[in-house]
Design a protein around this motif. Structure first.
Motif, PDB file in Angstrom:
ATOM      1  N   PHE A  79       0.829  -1.209   0.000  1.00 58.29           N
ATOM      2  CA  PHE A  79       0.000   0.000   0.000  1.00 58.29           C
ATOM      3  C   PHE A  79       0.868   1.264   0.000  1.00 58.29           C
ATOM      4  N   ILE A  80       1.956   1.234   0.757  1.00 62.37           N
ATOM      5  CA  ILE A  80       2.870   2.379   0.780  1.00 62.37           C
ATOM      6  C   ILE A  80       3.463   2.589  -0.611  1.00 62.37           C
ATOM      7  N   ALA A  81       3.957   1.502  -1.194  1.00 60.38           N
ATOM      8  CA  ALA A  81       4.630   1.595  -2.495  1.00 60.38           C
ATOM      9  C   ALA A  81       3.688   2.094  -3.587  1.00 60.38           C
ATOM     10  N   ALA A  82       2.434   1.668  -3.545  1.00 60.00           N
ATOM     11  CA  ALA A  82       1.474   2.043  -4.592  1.00 60.00           C
ATOM     12  C   ALA A  82       1.185   3.535  -4.602  1.00 60.00           C
ATOM     13  N   ALA A  83       1.376   4.205  -3.465  1.00 61.17           N
ATOM     14  CA  ALA A  83       1.112   5.642  -3.407  1.00 61.17           C
ATOM     15  C   ALA A  83       2.128   6.429  -4.229  1.00 61.17           C
ATOM     16  N   TYR A  84       3.321   5.903  -4.409  1.00 61.12           N
ATOM     17  CA  TYR A  84       4.381   6.632  -5.115  1.00 61.12           C
ATOM     18  C   TYR A  84       4.049   6.878  -6.591  1.00 61.12           C
ATOM     19  N   PRO A  85       3.709   5.857  -7.382  1.00 63.63           N
ATOM     20  CA  PRO A  85       3.374   6.156  -8.775  1.00 63.63           C
ATOM     21  C   PRO A  85       2.126   7.022  -8.913  1.00 63.63           C
ATOM     22  N   PHE A  86       1.240   6.974  -7.933  1.00 65.71           N
ATOM     23  CA  PHE A  86       0.046   7.819  -8.008  1.00 65.71           C
ATOM     24  C   PHE A  86       0.425   9.293  -7.897  1.00 65.71           C
ATOM     25  N   VAL A  87       1.249   9.657  -6.904  1.00 66.38           N
ATOM     26  CA  VAL A  87       1.577  11.071  -6.718  1.00 66.38           C
ATOM     27  C   VAL A  87       2.471  11.593  -7.842  1.00 66.38           C
ATOM     28  N   LYS A  88       3.136  10.691  -8.554  1.00 70.21           N
ATOM     29  CA  LYS A  88       3.976  11.109  -9.680  1.00 70.21           C
ATOM     30  C   LYS A  88       3.164  11.337 -10.955  1.00 70.21           C
ATOM     31  N   ASP A  89       1.929  10.871 -10.961  1.00 71.81           N
ATOM     32  CA  ASP A  89       1.054  11.012 -12.127  1.00 71.81           C
ATOM     33  C   ASP A  89       0.268  12.312 -11.999  1.00 71.81           C
ATOM     34  N   GLY A 105      11.353 -11.740   9.036  1.00 71.20           N
ATOM     35  CA  GLY A 105      11.942 -10.652   9.809  1.00 71.20           C
ATOM     36  C   GLY A 105      12.230  -9.388   9.031  1.00 71.20           C
ATOM     37  N   TYR A 106      11.898  -9.356   7.753  1.00 68.54           N
ATOM     38  CA  TYR A 106      12.126  -8.186   6.907  1.00 68.54           C
ATOM     39  C   TYR A 106      10.953  -7.998   5.949  1.00 68.54           C
ATOM     40  N   SER A 107      10.860  -6.786   5.399  1.00 71.44           N
ATOM     41  CA  SER A 107       9.876  -6.506   4.351  1.00 71.44           C
ATOM     42  C   SER A 107      10.606  -5.908   3.158  1.00 71.44           C
ATOM     43  N   LEU A 108      10.113  -6.222   1.965  1.00 74.09           N
ATOM     44  CA  LEU A 108      10.746  -5.750   0.733  1.00 74.09           C
ATOM     45  C   LEU A 108      10.330  -4.307   0.437  1.00 74.09           C
ATOM     46  N   TRP A 109      11.335  -3.507   0.021  1.00 72.92           N
ATOM     47  CA  TRP A 109      11.056  -2.136  -0.375  1.00 72.92           C
ATOM     48  C   TRP A 109      11.803  -1.816  -1.663  1.00 72.92           C
ATOM     49  N   ARG A 110      11.162  -0.990  -2.490  1.00 74.34           N
ATOM     50  CA  ARG A 110      11.777  -0.480  -3.717  1.00 74.34           C
ATOM     51  C   ARG A 110      12.074   0.998  -3.495  1.00 74.34           C
ATOM     52  N   LYS A 111      13.310   1.404  -3.689  1.00 71.29           N
ATOM     53  CA  LYS A 111      13.762   2.730  -3.268  1.00 71.29           C
ATOM     54  C   LYS A 111      12.945   3.872  -3.865  1.00 71.29           C
ATOM     55  N   THR A 112      12.451   3.696  -5.071  1.00 69.64           N
ATOM     56  CA  THR A 112      11.656   4.742  -5.712  1.00 69.64           C
ATOM     57  C   THR A 112      10.156   4.488  -5.588  1.00 69.64           C
ATOM     58  N   GLY A 113       9.770   3.601  -4.693  1.00 68.13           N
ATOM     59  CA  GLY A 113       8.358   3.290  -4.528  1.00 68.13           C
ATOM     60  C   GLY A 113       7.875   2.277  -5.542  1.00 68.13           C
ATOM     61  N   GLY A 114       6.573   2.141  -5.659  1.00 71.83           N
ATOM     62  CA  GLY A 114       5.989   1.125  -6.528  1.00 71.83           C
ATOM     63  C   GLY A 114       6.334   1.327  -7.998  1.00 71.83           C
ATOM     64  N   ARG A 115       6.426   0.223  -8.710  1.00 69.42           N
ATOM     65  CA  ARG A 115       6.744   0.268 -10.142  1.00 69.42           C
ATOM     66  C   ARG A 115       5.491   0.518 -10.987  1.00 69.42           C
ATOM     67  N   ALA A 116       4.313   0.351 -10.384  1.00 67.96           N
ATOM     68  CA  ALA A 116       3.051   0.531 -11.114  1.00 67.96           C
ATOM     69  C   ALA A 116       1.912   0.665 -10.117  1.00 67.96           C
ATOM     70  N   LEU A 117       0.767   1.091 -10.604  1.00 65.90           N
ATOM     71  CA  LEU A 117      -0.430   1.161  -9.780  1.00 65.90           C
ATOM     72  C   LEU A 117      -1.132  -0.202  -9.756  1.00 65.90           C
TER      73      LEU A 117
END
Length: 335
Positions: free
Chosen positions: A52-62, A303-315
């Motif tokens: 959910f966090i990652a998906a917000a990134y491509p949205f605000v960039k659009d 014990g970890y969660s995956l993150w992409r440094k620039t946020g989500g790759r798509a909506l």
């Protein structure tokens, strides 16, 4: 007494001595965009915790969806996220150009409703995006956990209908916001027509009707599985998921107490975007005993969660597990 009026043309008169006329002005309200980020307990997964966090990134960039505004509020459910994951929420502000930028933690239902109600004399809502779980008739921002933080039809009518700009839009990336909450539909996965989903009785339609805005929502479940990494991708015929896992397992041994692990190994370009964020207790299912492996523990992603440094790759997109309904987002306008 001398006449104090003079004829102007043939249809109106004006006082000869009145030189100070009232000036009529219209104050244009400032605009606010709001991002809601739900909690994620449903999957207990390294791969999906931050979807959910990652998906917000491509949205605000659009800029077509997230239009220029005076104020931005990023509102997240303050349950189930580690400090490193909250930092990813905080960093969303860096992707936004706005006069005012606020990050607000939601602890209960009232906090969520007050985000909609807050300061509407100064700011009118322009764009809203919701990244969360959902069920028929409700957006479940804290799904599978207490307290219940759900957005329901009854909540909508308790918010001023004038809260939005005339050009306001709301995007729900939760499941089934465009479908009726009729009990008979809750477990239905096959439809002969859109009419069977009763979209006119949906939460999306209620929002559109009450605020007189454009609402974008799915009839079907929403799919977040490819937001952070594309599951089908392979590098040299090796699945990207396996490459990520191998890097994580290696680096966990080298730097076991690091809160953020850079998964790039210096050679594999496909790993450059990825990090692993420390999250104690996440995905602790399964085992790894004498080479016999099971679950996330056996995989090595616990014990970890995956993150992409620039946020989500798509909506998010519509899922494929419901037949007979469009997978794309649908637009609802006031009836």
């Amino acid at each position: 007494m001398a006449d104090n009026w003079e004829l102007i043309g043939k249809s109106s008169t004006s006082p000869r001595s009145n030189t100070n006329r009232a000036v009529v002005s219209t104050r244009v309200p400032k605009t606010e965009n709001i991002i809601f980020i739900g909690s994620e307990y449903n999957y207990d997964s390294f791969w999906l915790k931050n979807m959910f966090i990652a998906a917000a990134y491509p949205f605000v960039k659009d800029r077509a969806k997230f239009r220029i505004c005076d104020k931005v509020t990023i509102a997240y459910i303050d349950y189930g996220y580690s400090n490193a994951e909250k930092l990813a929420i905080e960093n969303l502000k860096n992707e936004i150009s706005s006069e005012v930028k606020e990050v607000k933690a939601i602890k209960n239902h009232s906090d969520m409703i007050n985000i909609f109600k807050n300061d509407r004399s100064a700011y009118k809502i322009q764009d809203v995006a919701i990244f969360s779980h959902g069920l028929n008739g409700k957006i479940t921002l804290n799904y599978n956990k207490k307290p219940d933080i759900n957005l329901l039809k009854s909540d909508i009518t308790n918010i001023s209908s004038n809260s939005f700009m005339l050009t306001g839009k709301l995007y729900s990336y939760a499941c089934r916001t465009g479908m009726s909450d009729a009990f008979s539909l809750r477990l239905t996965d096959t439809f002969r027509s859109i009419a069977e989903a009763k979209p006119d009785d949906s939460l999306a339609q209620s929002i559109a009707d009450h605020f007189d805005i454009e609402v974008h929502a799915f009839y079907v479940r929403s799919f977040y599985g490819d937001i952070i990494r594309q599951k089908s991708k392979k590098v040299n015929n090796i699945p990207i998921s396996q490459i990520i896992t191998n890097s994580l397992v290696t680096k966990k041994e080298l730097i076991p107490n690091s809160s953020i692990i850079n998964l790039y190994d210096g050679a594999t370009e496909a790993l450059r975007p990825f990090e692993a964020l420390k999250h104690r207790g996440l995905a602790e299912s399964g085992f790894n005993i004498l080479g016999i492996k099971s679950g996330a523990v056996g995989e090595g992603t616990n014990g970890y969660s995956l993150w992409r440094k620039t946020g989500g790759r798509a909506l998010p997109v519509g899922a494929t597990d419901i037949d007979g309904l469009p997978r794309s987002m649908q637009v609802f306008n006031k009836k």
